[in-house]
Motif scaffolding. Structure first.
Motif, PDB file in Angstrom:
ATOM      1  N   VAL A 103      46.148   3.012  34.022  1.00  0.00           N
ATOM      2  CA  VAL A 103      47.221   2.160  34.548  1.00  0.00           C
ATOM      3  C   VAL A 103      46.826   0.704  34.366  1.00  0.00           C
ATOM      4  O   VAL A 103      45.804   0.251  34.904  1.00  0.00           O
ATOM      5  CB  VAL A 103      47.487   2.445  36.043  1.00  0.00           C
ATOM      6  CG1 VAL A 103      48.570   1.503  36.577  1.00  0.00           C
ATOM      7  CG2 VAL A 103      47.900   3.895  36.260  1.00  0.00           C
ATOM      8  N   TRP A 104      47.621  -0.018  33.574  1.00  0.00           N
ATOM      9  CA  TRP A 104      47.462  -1.453  33.405  1.00  0.00           C
ATOM     10  C   TRP A 104      48.615  -2.131  34.132  1.00  0.00           C
ATOM     11  O   TRP A 104      49.751  -1.632  34.111  1.00  0.00           O
ATOM     12  CB  TRP A 104      47.501  -1.851  31.926  1.00  0.00           C
ATOM     13  CG  TRP A 104      46.336  -1.393  31.104  1.00  0.00           C
ATOM     14  CD1 TRP A 104      45.410  -0.445  31.413  1.00  0.00           C
ATOM     15  CD2 TRP A 104      45.983  -1.888  29.803  1.00  0.00           C
ATOM     16  NE1 TRP A 104      44.505  -0.307  30.389  1.00  0.00           N
ATOM     17  CE2 TRP A 104      44.833  -1.172  29.385  1.00  0.00           C
ATOM     18  CE3 TRP A 104      46.532  -2.850  28.955  1.00  0.00           C
ATOM     19  CZ2 TRP A 104      44.218  -1.404  28.163  1.00  0.00           C
ATOM     20  CZ3 TRP A 104      45.921  -3.078  27.719  1.00  0.00           C
ATOM     21  CH2 TRP A 104      44.773  -2.376  27.340  1.00  0.00           C
ATOM     22  N   THR A 105      48.341  -3.269  34.763  1.00  0.00           N
ATOM     23  CA  THR A 105      49.412  -3.998  35.449  1.00  0.00           C
ATOM     24  C   THR A 105      49.486  -5.432  34.943  1.00  0.00           C
ATOM     25  O   THR A 105      48.478  -6.034  34.582  1.00  0.00           O
ATOM     26  CB  THR A 105      49.196  -4.010  36.972  1.00  0.00           C
ATOM     27  OG1 THR A 105      47.935  -4.618  37.289  1.00  0.00           O
ATOM     28  CG2 THR A 105      49.235  -2.594  37.532  1.00  0.00           C
ATOM     29  N   TYR A 106      50.705  -5.958  34.928  1.00  0.00           N
ATOM     30  CA  TYR A 106      50.920  -7.342  34.503  1.00  0.00           C
ATOM     31  C   TYR A 106      51.584  -8.145  35.620  1.00  0.00           C
ATOM     32  O   TYR A 106      52.043  -7.576  36.621  1.00  0.00           O
ATOM     33  CB  TYR A 106      51.742  -7.410  33.216  1.00  0.00           C
ATOM     34  CG  TYR A 106      53.145  -6.849  33.309  1.00  0.00           C
ATOM     35  CD1 TYR A 106      54.214  -7.655  33.717  1.00  0.00           C
ATOM     36  CD2 TYR A 106      53.419  -5.525  32.971  1.00  0.00           C
ATOM     37  CE1 TYR A 106      55.503  -7.150  33.794  1.00  0.00           C
ATOM     38  CE2 TYR A 106      54.707  -5.023  33.041  1.00  0.00           C
ATOM     39  CZ  TYR A 106      55.744  -5.834  33.457  1.00  0.00           C
ATOM     40  OH  TYR A 106      57.024  -5.324  33.535  1.00  0.00           O
ATOM     41  N   SER A 107      51.628  -9.457  35.449  1.00  0.00           N
ATOM     42  CA  SER A 107      52.114 -10.390  36.481  1.00  0.00           C
ATOM     43  C   SER A 107      51.386 -10.180  37.802  1.00  0.00           C
ATOM     44  O   SER A 107      51.924 -10.449  38.874  1.00  0.00           O
ATOM     45  CB  SER A 107      53.634 -10.252  36.680  1.00  0.00           C
ATOM     46  OG  SER A 107      54.333 -10.543  35.498  1.00  0.00           O
ATOM     47  N   SER A 108      50.153  -9.731  37.731  1.00  0.00           N
ATOM     48  CA  SER A 108      49.395  -9.402  38.941  1.00  0.00           C
ATOM     49  C   SER A 108      49.008 -10.643  39.743  1.00  0.00           C
ATOM     50  O   SER A 108      48.797 -10.555  40.956  1.00  0.00           O
ATOM     51  CB  SER A 108      48.141  -8.604  38.574  1.00  0.00           C
ATOM     52  OG  SER A 108      48.500  -7.369  37.985  1.00  0.00           O
ATOM     53  N   LEU A 109      48.912 -11.786  39.092  1.00  0.00           N
ATOM     54  CA  LEU A 109      48.567 -13.024  39.802  1.00  0.00           C
ATOM     55  C   LEU A 109      49.800 -13.882  40.081  1.00  0.00           C
ATOM     56  O   LEU A 109      49.679 -15.036  40.490  1.00  0.00           O
ATOM     57  CB  LEU A 109      47.523 -13.814  39.010  1.00  0.00           C
ATOM     58  CG  LEU A 109      46.176 -13.096  38.845  1.00  0.00           C
ATOM     59  CD1 LEU A 109      45.198 -13.955  38.066  1.00  0.00           C
ATOM     60  CD2 LEU A 109      45.585 -12.712  40.202  1.00  0.00           C
ATOM     61  N   MET A 110      50.968 -13.295  39.864  1.00  0.00           N
ATOM     62  CA  MET A 110      52.234 -13.936  40.227  1.00  0.00           C
ATOM     63  C   MET A 110      52.348 -15.363  39.705  1.00  0.00           C
ATOM     64  O   MET A 110      52.720 -16.290  40.399  1.00  0.00           O
ATOM     65  CB  MET A 110      52.427 -13.910  41.748  1.00  0.00           C
ATOM     66  CG  MET A 110      52.459 -12.495  42.336  1.00  0.00           C
ATOM     67  SD  MET A 110      53.744 -11.429  41.629  1.00  0.00           S
ATOM     68  CE  MET A 110      55.216 -12.288  42.126  1.00  0.00           C
ATOM     69  N   TRP A 111      51.979 -15.517  38.423  1.00  0.00           N
ATOM     70  CA  TRP A 111      52.146 -16.793  37.711  1.00  0.00           C
ATOM     71  C   TRP A 111      51.453 -17.958  38.418  1.00  0.00           C
ATOM     72  O   TRP A 111      51.920 -19.098  38.373  1.00  0.00           O
ATOM     73  CB  TRP A 111      53.633 -17.089  37.516  1.00  0.00           C
ATOM     74  CG  TRP A 111      54.361 -15.937  36.921  1.00  0.00           C
ATOM     75  CD1 TRP A 111      54.315 -15.507  35.621  1.00  0.00           C
ATOM     76  CD2 TRP A 111      55.220 -15.014  37.600  1.00  0.00           C
ATOM     77  NE1 TRP A 111      55.099 -14.384  35.456  1.00  0.00           N
ATOM     78  CE2 TRP A 111      55.669 -14.052  36.646  1.00  0.00           C
ATOM     79  CE3 TRP A 111      55.661 -14.911  38.924  1.00  0.00           C
ATOM     80  CZ2 TRP A 111      56.507 -13.010  36.979  1.00  0.00           C
ATOM     81  CZ3 TRP A 111      56.506 -13.865  39.252  1.00  0.00           C
ATOM     82  CH2 TRP A 111      56.916 -12.930  38.283  1.00  0.00           C
ATOM     83  N   GLY A 112      50.355 -17.673  39.094  1.00  0.00           N
ATOM     84  CA  GLY A 112      49.590 -18.715  39.761  1.00  0.00           C
ATOM     85  C   GLY A 112      49.992 -18.982  41.196  1.00  0.00           C
ATOM     86  O   GLY A 112      49.412 -19.851  41.864  1.00  0.00           O
ATOM     87  N   SER A 113      50.962 -18.232  41.710  1.00  0.00           N
ATOM     88  CA  SER A 113      51.505 -18.524  43.046  1.00  0.00           C
ATOM     89  C   SER A 113      50.506 -18.315  44.175  1.00  0.00           C
ATOM     90  O   SER A 113      50.667 -18.879  45.258  1.00  0.00           O
ATOM     91  CB  SER A 113      52.745 -17.664  43.304  1.00  0.00           C
ATOM     92  OG  SER A 113      53.773 -17.962  42.390  1.00  0.00           O
ATOM     93  N   TYR A 114      49.477 -17.519  43.956  1.00  0.00           N
ATOM     94  CA  TYR A 114      48.490 -17.289  45.018  1.00  0.00           C
ATOM     95  C   TYR A 114      47.586 -18.492  45.244  1.00  0.00           C
ATOM     96  O   TYR A 114      46.996 -18.629  46.319  1.00  0.00           O
ATOM     97  CB  TYR A 114      47.619 -16.074  44.684  1.00  0.00           C
ATOM     98  CG  TYR A 114      48.324 -14.745  44.762  1.00  0.00           C
ATOM     99  CD1 TYR A 114      48.887 -14.284  45.949  1.00  0.00           C
ATOM    100  CD2 TYR A 114      48.421 -13.914  43.642  1.00  0.00           C
ATOM    101  CE1 TYR A 114      49.525 -13.056  46.029  1.00  0.00           C
ATOM    102  CE2 TYR A 114      49.048 -12.677  43.706  1.00  0.00           C
ATOM    103  CZ  TYR A 114      49.603 -12.253  44.899  1.00  0.00           C
ATOM    104  OH  TYR A 114      50.228 -11.034  44.977  1.00  0.00           O
ATOM    105  N   VAL A 115      47.453 -19.334  44.233  1.00  0.00           N
ATOM    106  CA  VAL A 115      46.472 -20.429  44.339  1.00  0.00           C
ATOM    107  C   VAL A 115      47.069 -21.812  44.110  1.00  0.00           C
ATOM    108  O   VAL A 115      46.386 -22.807  44.306  1.00  0.00           O
ATOM    109  CB  VAL A 115      45.304 -20.211  43.339  1.00  0.00           C
ATOM    110  CG1 VAL A 115      44.512 -18.974  43.715  1.00  0.00           C
ATOM    111  CG2 VAL A 115      45.806 -20.108  41.903  1.00  0.00           C
ATOM    112  N   ARG A 116      48.348 -21.882  43.735  1.00  0.00           N
ATOM    113  CA  ARG A 116      48.954 -23.181  43.426  1.00  0.00           C
ATOM    114  C   ARG A 116      50.157 -23.436  44.322  1.00  0.00           C
ATOM    115  O   ARG A 116      51.105 -22.643  44.348  1.00  0.00           O
ATOM    116  CB  ARG A 116      49.381 -23.245  41.953  1.00  0.00           C
ATOM    117  CG  ARG A 116      48.226 -23.264  40.983  1.00  0.00           C
ATOM    118  CD  ARG A 116      48.695 -23.230  39.547  1.00  0.00           C
ATOM    119  NE  ARG A 116      49.649 -24.281  39.223  1.00  0.00           N
ATOM    120  CZ  ARG A 116      50.187 -24.457  38.018  1.00  0.00           C
ATOM    121  NH1 ARG A 116      49.844 -23.649  37.019  1.00  0.00           N
ATOM    122  NH2 ARG A 116      51.052 -25.427  37.796  1.00  0.00           N
TER     123      ARG A 116
END
Length: 312
Positions: free
Chosen positions: A219-232
């Motif tokens: 299982v591979w997942t994409y958009s896992s970091l939500m386009w930087g929304s967790y840190v920006r």
């Protein structure tokens, strides 16, 4: 397809368009130097950002990098996808190539030429194409494995029942079945039953994970970091994530990141990998891939996982 330990996958979607080739080379060099192995691309990347109106830029950059780094092909593994590349510039989705046997074979041949390789390690069906008989698509993918053009095959953005149907057809035909899933997934979840703005995306479900676990699928997942929304702070989550559950998840995420003295992104990636998931990370700077690779050393204990489970 499963490796002993989950991997950070380098997503190369913006290479050659939003990410300049020299920057892409530096990211690729850093990824490999940090022990990274898998590169994920697609023949359609990124037609929406390319003045030409068609894909291929990402694969060309990877091909140029491989030619500039003799011997690197033996170090990295390459995954690419067919299905979405426009056959007519700026005419998507009406001219998307689809998954007929001829489209699959033509698409892969063009990908190999751009990449400058004789095979890919994993070939994805990028999305469903219900205008093409599934048996025909399965046969085409199986034939590519038989020829050694693709070592493994997988399905991106497909519902579990279609993947299982395809695997059954592969068994009937005596060809290699899809053995990997790629879907969108992250720590935060949108409001239930809310359509995604990105219509081509499909969310990972508990059913998908149950199916993958029972069948031994990667299982591979994409958009896992939500386009930087967790840190920006300048990257807000889409409106469909605006609900009380998200607020609770983000609060726990901030607490755990602070307790472990790591970034929220690293916690999210560690959370995924501890579930046996291989997360894709798309980056535009070297420091971003270095930080992502650092998530491999982050270990969440049972108490952390329980806290996340309680708010998701």
């Amino acid at each position: 397809m499963h490796l002993t330990d989950p991997q950070i996958i380098l997503g190369t979607m913006d290479f050659g368009t939003r990410v300049a080739p020299d920057t892409a080379f530096a990211i690729l060099d850093s990824f490999v130097a940090g022990g990274g192995v898998w590169l994920d691309t697609a023949n359609c990347y990124s037609f929406w950002s390319d003045p030409s109106g068609v894909g291929g830029a990402s694969e060309r950059v990877i091909g140029d990098w491989l030619r500039a780094r003799p011997g690197m092909r033996e170090t990295v593994r390459i995954a690419t996808k067919v299905r979405h590349n426009p056959l007519v510039p700026h005419a998507w989705p009406e001219s998307a190539e689809g998954l007929s046997a001829s489209a699959v074979h033509t698409g892969v041949a063009q990908s190999l030429e751009r990449l400058g390789v004789d095979h890919v390690d994993l070939l994805w069906a990028h999305a469903e194409d219900r205008t093409a008989p599934l048996a025909e698509t399965v046969g085409a993918f199986g034939e590519l494995v038989t020829k050694g053009v693709a070592l493994r095959v997988g399905a991106a953005n497909h519902p579990a029942w279609r993947v299982e149907r395809a695997r059954s057809l592969a068994r009937e035909q005596g060809v290699e079945p899809w053995s990997a899933l790629q879907l969108r997934h992250s720590l935060v979840q949108p409001r239930p039953l809310t359509p995604l703005a990105e219509s081509a995306h499909r969310l990972l479900t508990p059913e998908d994970l149950d199916f993958a676990g029972s069948e031994g699928l990667a299982v591979w997942t994409y958009s896992s970091l939500m386009w930087g929304s967790y840190v920006r702070t300048d990257k807000t989550l889409p409106d469909i994530y605006d609900h009380p559950g998200t607020t609770q998840v983000l609060a726990v995420l901030a607490e755990v990141a602070d307790e472990l003295a790591v970034s929220p992104n690293q916690v999210v990636l560690a959370w995924l990998m501890q579930q046996g998931i291989d997360p894709l990370v798309g980056v535009s700077r070297v420091d971003q891939i270095e930080q992502a690779l650092g998530a491999r050393g982050v270990r969440l204990d049972e108490e952390h996982l329980t806290r996340f489970a309680a708010v998701r």
